[in-house]
Design a protein around this motif. Structure first.
Motif, PDB file in Angstrom:
ATOM      1  N   GLU A  25       6.779   6.091  -5.895  1.00 10.06           N
ATOM      2  CA  GLU A  25       5.962   6.256  -7.110  1.00 10.06           C
ATOM      3  C   GLU A  25       5.129   7.400  -6.752  1.00 10.06           C
ATOM      4  N   VAL A  79       3.716  11.789  -4.237  1.00  8.87           N
ATOM      5  CA  VAL A  79       4.605  10.897  -4.406  1.00  8.87           C
ATOM      6  C   VAL A  79       5.001  10.249  -3.143  1.00  8.87           C
ATOM      7  N   LEU A  87      11.532  11.020  -8.009  1.00 10.00           N
ATOM      8  CA  LEU A  87      11.691   9.603  -8.000  1.00 10.00           C
ATOM      9  C   LEU A  87      13.240   9.146  -8.123  1.00 10.00           C
TER      10      LEU A  87
END
Length: 831
Positions: free
Chosen positions: A388, A222, A382
C-alpha cells in the motif's frame, strides 16, 4: 536508444512494418543505428516432443530418440545430451536448416549405424546463450509443431536510434511514438496515470537545503512489498535492449526510464538513517559507494541526496549501494526529481559516470511530468509487488516552463526551401503537441509543450540551481547570467521551422544552392597570407627546413640582436630564460642551429615565418621570413664543398623577393645591415632609398661566440609586410620577340668601394629600348687588376624588336653601355 517493435506498439497504433518505421525515423531526424531481428536465424526451428529416448546401441555417450515435430512424421535422432528423456518438449531443426551457434547447415546422416534425421538443439546451438550442457527443455504445455521463435517471443525486432543532445524527449518509447504518429505513421495511443489513494503518512520527507542540488522533488513510500523477480514480460523487454533484470523494484524504475523517459530511484526505507532525505551539495571529504560498486570522492560542486549518515545518491546520476533495494526490502521510497541539466552533465563528466539517468537529465526532462510519473510508478509497484502507498512528500516547486513561439509561414520557404501551405505547417505543429494560441494570415503563435524543452529554449527554469552555468561556461556570475539570457533569446522561429520541415521528411526538402555573392569568388587567402605561403614554399624548395620556435627568449640573448625595450618584457614568463619578446626570428634560428651543432649536426639550413617585435603596438609586430645556414654546402659533382658566405643568404632573400613579384631591376643593396651581421659581409635590400625589403649577410663573430656556435653562419630576413603588392594587370598576349637576342660580355675595372648594383643600373639604363637584361657573373681581384680595384664582369642581353641589328648597331649600343658605366662609376673597360 533501443526499443522493441512490440514496445513501440504499446504507444503507437500502427500496422507499419519495421522497415517502414525505420525509413520514417530516418526521414524525421531520428537516425536508425541498426535493427536486430533475433528471430530471423531461428525461423526454421519447431517445438518438438521426444516420443522415446533410449540408449544408443553402439555408443555409451549417445542416445537414440524418436521425435515428433508436429507434422505427423516420426523421425530418428541421435543425440548426446544427457538430459534427453522420453516425453520432454524441446526445439528441433530439420535437414537444410542453418545452425547459428555452430555455423553449419544440417544434413541427414547416420551416426554409429543409427539414422539421424533431425537435431535437438541446445541454447548455445541456437545462439541464445552459452548453455550447452543439454538440449532446451520446454514446458510440457508448449504447443507441438509451433514456431519456436513465435512461441518464445523472439519475433520482436530491436530498433536502435541515435539521439541528438537536444532531444531528451526522444530518449523514451512514447516520445518516439509521438514523433512517428505526427509524421503520419499511425496514431498515438492515449496515456494517463491512474491515481493511487494514500493509506498512511510517508515515513520519509524531502528537504531542499540548496536549490543548486535540486529544483523540485516528489516521493512516496510503498510498504508491504515483495521484491522478487519481475514478471517475464518485463524481464524480456529489459533483456531485449541490453539491460540485466535485477529485481522487480529496480526493473520497474528501469522500465519507466525507457518507456516514458522518466528516471526514478527507489530507496529501502529501513536502510535510510533518520526521517529526512535532503537535497544538498556535497561536503569536503564526503564519498559515495555507488550501485556499480565503485567509490566516488565527491566535490562541493556535486548535488547529492543525503540522509542523517551522509550521501545516499549522486543526484540524477547514480544511486548509492547502502540504501538500495534488495530481496529483503519490504518498504521502498520512490524518488522522482528534477535536476539542473548543466550540473548533472558536469558531475557525470567529473566522475566519468555514464548512466541512462544521466543521459536523460542532462538533456532536460519534462518539468510538468513528475506527478504523473510518480503515480504510474506507484501503480506498477502495487500491481507487481503488492503493498500500500503513502501520501506524497514534496519539496521545491514546478518551474515556470510555459513559453510560446511564433512561426511566420514565409520563413519555411525562405529558410527551409520548402513552399508549404500555411494549413499544413500548423497541422504538423499541432500533431507534435503544439497548441495554437494566435494566428493570422502570415504567422501563427503556439504554446510549446512541456516535453519539448529544446524548442524556444529558456534557461530561466534551471537558473534556480545557480552557479552551474558559471562553472560550465567558465564565466563570472554576471557574464553567466548574460549568457543565460542570450540562450533564452535564441530565435525560437528556427526551432519551429525545423519541426515543420522534418515531419514531412528531411529528404523531401529540396536542395537549394546558396546564392552566389559574385561570379568570381573572393580569394581564400588575404594578400598577407598568400605572401607567407609563397615564401614558405620557396624556402622549402631551396632546401631549408621550416622551424616553429617560441616568439620569446632570454633578454640577455635578445640584446645581441637589437633593442630589448622593457615594454616587451614578459611579466609572467613560462620559463626564466623566455622572458623577452624576440627582436628577430634569426635569433631563434641561430639558437636552434647551435643546439644542432652541439649534437654533431653542423650543416643545417633552417627557415621560419614568424614575427619580429619592435614595440608593443600592432605595427611593431612585423611578419618576417627568416633563414639561417650554417656549416658547409652539400657535396656535389660539379662543385667542391665550401663554407657558407653572404652570397648564399643573399640568394635566399632574392629568391623570396622575386617569387613575391618584386621587380628585381628596381632593387639596390646598401651596406647598412643591422649590428648582428658582419659589418663588411652583409647588406640591406631596398626598393628606393626608404623602403627596406630584406637584410642578409654573415652573422657577426661576437654573436656566434655568445651563442657558442662555431662560425661562419649566414642569415637573412625578408620583411613580408613591406613587400608591395604587385600591380594587377590584365594579361595580354605574351611578349615573344621575333628576332634573336644578342649577348655581349663586358669586364670593367672599378674602385673597390663601388657597388656592383651601381654598375648594373648604369648598364641597364644605357639603352632601355634594346637592353632586356643585365647580370653580374664574375668578381675578380688579383693579377692584372690594380691594387684597390676590382674587376666586375657583366653579361648584357640586347633584344631587337623591329629588325635584326647590324654589327654597327650592336657596336653603337656597346659604346653607349661603356660610356654610361664610366660616367656613373668611373669604371674603365678591362683590356
Amino acid at each position: 536508444m533501443k526499443f522493441t517493435l512490440s514496445w513501440l506498439r504499446d504507444h503507437l497504433d500502427t500496422e507499419a512494418s519495421v522497415e517502414e518505421i525505420a525509413r520514417t525515423l530516418n526521414a524525421i531526424g531520428l537516425e536508425v543505428e541498426g535493427i536486430e531481428d533475433r528471430g530471423a536465424a531461428l525461423a526454421p526451428f519447431r517445438i518438438a516432443r521426444v516420443i522415446e529416448a533410449v540408449q544408443h546401441p553402439n555408443a555409451d555417450r549417445l542416445r537414440h530418440l524418436r521425435v515428433d515435430v508436429g507434422d505427423g512424421v516420426e523421425r530418428s535422432v541421435v543425440c548426446g545430451a544427457p538430459n534427453a528423456r522420453t516425453g520432454m518438449m524441446g526445439v528441433a531443426a530439420l535437414p537444410g536448416a542453418f545452425i547459428p551457434g555452430t555455423g553449419i547447415t544440417l544434413k541427414a546422416g547416420e551416426i554409429r549405424g543409427v539414422k539421424s534425421e533431425a537435431m535437438m538443439l541446445s541454447a548455445r546451438e541456437m545462439g541464445l546463450g552459452d548453455d550447452h550442457t543439454g538440449i532446451v527443455d520446454l514446458p510440457a504445455d508448449a504447443p507441438l509443431g509451433e514456431s519456436y521463435v513465435k512461441w518464445a517471443g523472439l519475433d520482436d525486432p530491436v530498433i536502435e536510434i541515435s539521439v541528438t543532445p537536444n532531444r531528451g524527449d526522444a530518449l523514451s518509447v512514447r516520445g518516439i511514438a509521438r514523433d512517428l504518429a505526427a509524421a503520419g505513421l499511425g496514431t498515438l495511443k492515449p496515456w494517463s496515470a491512474p491515481r493511487v489513494a494514500p493509506a498512511y503518512d510517508s515515513p520519509l520527507n524531502w528537504k531542499i537545503e540548496d536549490p543548486r542540488a535540486c529544483l523540485w522533488v516528489l516521493g512516496r513510500a510503498v510498504r508491504g512489498v515483495r521484491n522478487g523477480p519481475s514478471p517475464k514480460w518485463l524481464q524480456d523487454r529489459l533483456t531485449a535492449i541490453g539491460l540485466r533484470p535485477i529485481s522487480a523494484l529496480v526493473d520497474i524504475t528501469n522500465f519507466f526510464t525507457f518507456d516514458l523517459g522518466r528516471p526514478l530511484h527507489v530507496f529501502d526505507v529501513a536502510k535510510v538513517k533518520g526521517t529526512d532525505l535532503v537535497m544538498r551539495m556535497a561536503r569536503e571529504g564526503e564519498s559515495l559507494v555507488a550501485l556499480n560498486g565503485k567509490t566516488y570522492a565527491l566535490s562541493p560542486e556535486d548535488g547529492v541526496i543525503a540522509d542523517a549518515a551522509g550521501p545516499e545518491a549522486l543526484g540524477g546520476v547514480i544511486g548509492g549501494e547502502h540504501s538500495g533495494c534488495d530481496e529483503a526490502t519490504t518498504e521502498c521510497f520512490i524518488e522522482c526529481a528534477l535536476f539542473d541539466p548543466v550540473r548533472i552533465a558536469l558531475s557525470g563528466r567529473r566522475h566519468d559516470v555514464r548512466t541512462d539517468a544521466r543521459a536523460r537529465f542532462e538533456r532536460g526532462l519534462d518539468p510538468a511530468f513528475l506527478p504523473d510519473a510518480l503515480e504510474a510508478a506507484t501503480r506498477m509497484i502495487l500491481d507487481l509487488c503488492g503493498g500500500e502507498a503513502s501520501r506524497i512528500s514534496m519539496a521545491g516547486a514546478e518551474p515556470a516552463w510555459r513559453r510560446s513561439a511564433t512561426l511566420r509561414f514565409g520563413r519555411v520557404r525562405d529558410y527551409g526551401g520548402l513552399d508549404l501551405p500555411a494549413e499544413e505547417s500548423v497541422a504538423r505543429l499541432e500533431r507534435l503537441g503544439f497548441a495554437v494560441q494566435a494566428r493570422d494570415a502570415a504567422s501563427v503563435t503556439v504554446a510549446v509543450p512541456s516535453w519539448r524543452n529544446d524548442v524556444a529554449s529558456d534557461l530561466s527554469a534551471y537558473r534556480a540551481g545557480g552557479g552551474a552555468l558559471t562553472q560550465f561556461a567558465g564565466l563570472d556570475p554576471e557574464r553567466a547570467a548574460r549568457a543565460a539570457e542570450g540562450c533564452a533569446a535564441i530565435e525560437p522561429e528556427c526551432d519551429l521551422i525545423e519541426e515543420v520541415l522534418r515531419l514531412g521528411g528531411l529528404d523531401a526538402v529540396p536542395p537549394v544552392s546558396l546564392p552566389a555573392v559574385a561570379v568570381i569568388p573572393p580569394p581564400a587567402f588575404t594578400a598577407r597570407q598568400a605572401r607567407a605561403a609563397l615564401a614558405r614554399r620557396v624556402l622549402a624548395a631551396r632546401g631549408m627546413q621550416e622551424c616553429v620556435t617560441f616568439a620569446f627568449m632570454e633578454a640577455k640573448t635578445a640584446a645581441l640582436f637589437g633593442e630589448t625595450p622593457e615594454a616587451l618584457r614578459l611579466v609572467n614568463p613560462i620559463a626564466a630564460d623566455l622572458d623577452q619578446m624576440r627582436p628577430t626570428p634569426v635569433a631563434s634560428l641561430l639558437l636552434a642551429a647551435a643546439r644542432n651543432a652541439a649534437r654533431g649536426f653542423a650543416d643545417v639550413a633552417l627557415a621560419e615565418l614568424g614575427a619580429t617585435y619592435r614595440d608593443i603596438t600592432p605595427e611593431g609586430q612585423v611578419s618576417v621570413a627568416a633563414g639561417v645556414r650554417h656549416g658547409a654546402t652539400p657535396r656535389h659533382w660539379a662543385e667542391v664543398a665550401r663554407g657558407m658566405d653572404a652570397m648564399d643568404a643573399k640568394g635566399d632573400a632574392m629568391a623570396v623577393l622575386e617569387a613575391l613579384g618584386v621587380p628585381m631591376a628596381a632593387l639596390q643593396v646598401t651596406a647598412d645591415a643591422p649590428g648582428f651581421y658582419h659589418p663588411g659581409r652583409s647588406g640591406t635590400v631596398r626598393q628606393g632609398p626608404k623602403l627596406v625589403l630584406a637584410t642578409f649577410g654573415e652573422v657577426h663573430p661576437k654573436v656566434l661566440e655568445a651563442l657558442d656556435l662555431p662560425g661562419p653562419a649566414v642569415a637573412f630576413e625578408v620583411f613580408l609586410d613591406a613587400v608591395p603588392e604587385p600591380k594587377r594587370r590584365r594579361k595580354g598576349a605574351p611578349d615573344l620577340p621575333a628576332f634573336q637576342p644578342v649577348r655581349r660580355d663586358f669586364a670593367f675595372i672599378v674602385p673597390e668601394g663601388v657597388a656592383a648594383d651601381a654598375l648594373l643600373r648604369a648598364a641597364r639604363g644605357a639603352e632601355k629600348a634594346l637592353i632586356a637584361d643585365v647580370a653580374l657573373f664574375d668578381v675578380y681581384r688579383g693579377k692584372g687588376v690594380p691594387e684597390g680595384s676590382k674587376s666586375l664582369a657583366i653579361q648584357v642581353t640586347i633584344q631587337p624588336r623591329e629588325a635584326t641589328l647590324t654589327d654597327a648597331q650592336i657596336e653603337a649600343v656597346a659604346d653607349r653601355i661603356v660610356a654610361a658605366v664610366a660616367k656613373a662609376t668611373g669604371a674603365t673597360l678591362r683590356a
